[in-house]
Design a protein around this motif. Sequence first.
Motif, short mmCIF file in Angstrom:
data_model
loop_
_atom_site.label_atom_id
_atom_site.label_comp_id
_atom_site.label_asym_id
_atom_site.label_seq_id
_atom_site.Cartn_x
_atom_site.Cartn_y
_atom_site.Cartn_z
N THR A 52 36.97 87.41 75.59
CA THR A 52 37.52 86.24 74.91
C THR A 52 37.45 86.41 73.40
O THR A 52 37.48 85.43 72.65
CB THR A 52 36.78 84.96 75.34
N SER A 54 38.65 86.88 69.74
CA SER A 54 39.85 86.52 69.01
C SER A 54 39.45 86.15 67.59
O SER A 54 38.42 85.49 67.38
CB SER A 54 40.57 85.32 69.65
N SER A 57 39.09 82.53 67.16
CA SER A 57 37.88 81.89 67.70
C SER A 57 36.67 82.46 66.97
O SER A 57 36.11 83.49 67.39
CB SER A 57 37.75 82.14 69.21
N ILE A 86 42.08 87.80 77.21
CA ILE A 86 42.74 86.59 77.71
C ILE A 86 42.76 85.59 76.56
O ILE A 86 42.15 85.80 75.51
CB ILE A 86 42.04 85.98 78.94
N MET A 87 43.46 84.50 76.77
CA MET A 87 43.50 83.43 75.78
C MET A 87 42.08 83.01 75.41
O MET A 87 41.18 82.98 76.26
CB MET A 87 44.25 82.23 76.36
N SER A 88 41.87 82.73 74.13
CA SER A 88 40.56 82.28 73.65
C SER A 88 40.72 80.95 72.93
O SER A 88 41.76 80.69 72.31
CB SER A 88 39.95 83.32 72.71
N THR A 89 39.71 80.11 73.03
CA THR A 89 39.77 78.78 72.40
C THR A 89 38.53 78.54 71.57
O THR A 89 37.42 78.70 72.05
CB THR A 89 39.87 77.68 73.47
N PHE A 101 43.16 73.14 76.55
CA PHE A 101 43.54 74.48 76.96
C PHE A 101 42.51 75.19 77.84
O PHE A 101 42.70 76.34 78.21
CB PHE A 101 43.81 75.33 75.71
N MET A 105 43.43 78.49 79.99
CA MET A 105 42.63 79.71 79.85
C MET A 105 42.08 80.17 81.20
O MET A 105 42.06 81.36 81.50
CB MET A 105 41.49 79.47 78.87
N ASP A 108 44.79 81.94 83.00
CA ASP A 108 44.95 83.28 82.44
C ASP A 108 43.91 84.22 83.05
O ASP A 108 44.22 85.34 83.48
CB ASP A 108 44.81 83.22 80.92
N THR A 130 35.13 78.72 76.49
CA THR A 130 35.38 80.05 77.04
C THR A 130 34.48 80.36 78.23
O THR A 130 34.86 81.14 79.11
CB THR A 130 35.23 81.14 75.95
#
Length: 571
Positions: A52, A54, A57, A86-89, A101, A105, A108, A130
Motif C-alpha cells: 500500500t 504511495s 499516503s 494496490i490503491m492506497s488511502t 474508499f 481498496m 482492488d 489500509t
Amino acid sequence: MKDKEHKKLRSQEWFAPSGGGKGGFVHRKAWRKNQGLPADTYGKPVIGICNTWSELSPCNTHLRDLAESVKRGVLEADGYPLEFPIMSTGESIIKPTAMLFRNLMSMDAEESIGSNPLDGVVLLTGCDKTTPATIMGAASVDIPTIVVPGGAMLNGRFRGKNIGNGTYVWKLKEKINSGELTEDDLKDAEVCSARSEGHCTTMGTASSMACMAEALGLTLPGAAAIPAVDARKKVMAQLSGRQIVDMVKADLKMSNILTRKAFENAIIINAAIGGSTNFIVHLQAIAGRMGVELNLQDFDDLGSKIPLLVNLMPSGKYLMEEFYDAGGLPVVLNYMKEHLHNDVITVNGKTLGENNANAICFREDVIYKPSEPLQKEAGIAVLKGNLCKNGAVIKPSAATESLLVHTGKAVVFENMNDFRNKIDDPDLDIDENSVMVLKNVGPVGFPGMPEVGNLDLPKKVLEKGFKDMVRISDGRMSGTAFGTVVLHVSPESAVGGNLALVENGDLIILDVPNRKLNVDISDEELQRRREKWVAPESKAKRGYPNLYVNTVEQAHLGVDLDFLVGNSKDN
C-alpha cells in the motif's frame, strides 16, 4: 507447522495445469520468462507482497523499503516473492474521506490476489484504512495471509514535551484562542509532531488496526507496536516473509485463523488498549467477509467492562514508542489471558496463548496490571433509543465522566458547511450545557462517513474555560480524538433515521450507564415531522461513489457494500 501431504500449490493451476499442454506453456512464457528465471522457479510457492505504498499516503511511504525485507525472508524460505501495488488511502489527505474508499481498496486487493497465481500473500499496511481494506480483500480470497504493520512514527517532541501528532491537533483551537500558540508556533509544531516516517503516534485508528491484526492472530507476535523506522521492524518483515512460505506449505488460511473466537479476542483487546471507535466498523466488515456473525451489541457485551491497561493518548499520557518499549501488545495479551480464547491458532502455527505466555512488562506506568488498571472499565458503549434505533457508540474512556449522564437542548447543524458557518457566530444560541447535533455525515449522507464527529467547540464556550460538550452525529471521529462524542448513529439522517428529525431546542437525553440515547418528543410528533421530511440530494452522481451510496450498509453492520458481504472467491 507440518506440511500437508501432496498439497498442490494454487499457482500450479496456472503453470502446471492438469493435462499440461498449451495452457501451462502460455502462462509460463507470457508471465516471467522474460525475467530470465530458471524452470524450477515455477514449482516454488509464489508469494504476493501487497504493498500500500504511495506518495499520496504519507504514512505508508516507507513500505517500499519494508517490502525488500519481506522479499529476503521469502527467498530464504525458498519461495518466490512478487510485489504488487494496490490503491492506497491516506486519511489526512484524500477527499472527501478515506472511509469512502476503504471498500474500493478492498475490492482492488481481492481482485489482485484472487486473479493472479499467488499461493500466499503478505499485506503491508500503515494508515488506518489500509489495514482493514487489505484484510477484507484477502479474506474474500482466503489464501494463506500474514500482515506486516508499517508502524508508528517516532514520538513528536515540542517545547520539551511529547505531542501526539493526532491528539494534539484536536487541542489546537483552544490553544490558539487562548493565545498559547501563534501561527509561527504552529509551523514548528507541525514539523516536531511528525519527525519520522510512519503513521500517527497515538493509540488512534492506525495503531488500533495494527493491534487488531495482532490480536486476531494475523501478525507475528509483537509486530503491532514496533516504530516504523526501528531496525527491528525490518527484522519482523523478514521473518514474516519466511513465515508466509511455511503457511503455504501447511495450507494455513485466513479461515483457519479468523474464527468467531478470534474476533471476540480482538474486541476485548481493543478495550484494554483504549482503541479507536473506528475499530467497530472495520472488524465487522472483516467478519462479514469471512461469514462470521458479529453484531454491534457484541462490542458492548464483550468489551465494555474490560479494564483499560494502556496509558496512551487519547485516553492516557504516552505514545506508541513507549508502548513498544514497555513490551507492546504481547504484554496486554498475556495480562488479559483470563478473558481471552488462548487456544486460537495464529500465523506462526502456535496458539495465541503460547505466543504471549512469557511476555514481560518493562514499564508499569505505560502498561498497567489488570488488578490495578488505568480505568476499571473501558471499551465502547453501545447506545439504543429513539434517536438511534439500530444503535450508536461512545468511547467512555475518552469522554468527560460528568457528561455521561446529561440532558441538554439540541443545537442542530444540517451538515458540515452549516456547522462551519455557524459555530463561532456570537449570536448562536449555544452554551456548555447544549448538545451539538450534526446531521448528514453518515455513510450515504456525506458520502463516506468522515471523521468529523468530534466537532470543535464554539469559541464562546472555550472562552468560558469549558473543554468538552456532548456531541452527536452519524459520522465517525479520529481514533486520536477525545471527548463526550456519540458516533455512528444508525439509521443515519440521510436515509431517514430519526436523527434527521431533530430540531433546535429539542431535549436530548444521554444516559451512558443505562445505554440510552433519546430525543424527548413523542412518537406522534416524530411521525408528523417525518411526513414533512425530504431526503437530501445525493452528491454521488457517477462512478464508484454512486455505486457506494446505492449499496453501502449502515454503520451498525460495518459499512461494507452489501454485495461483498460473505462472498468468497472459488480458489
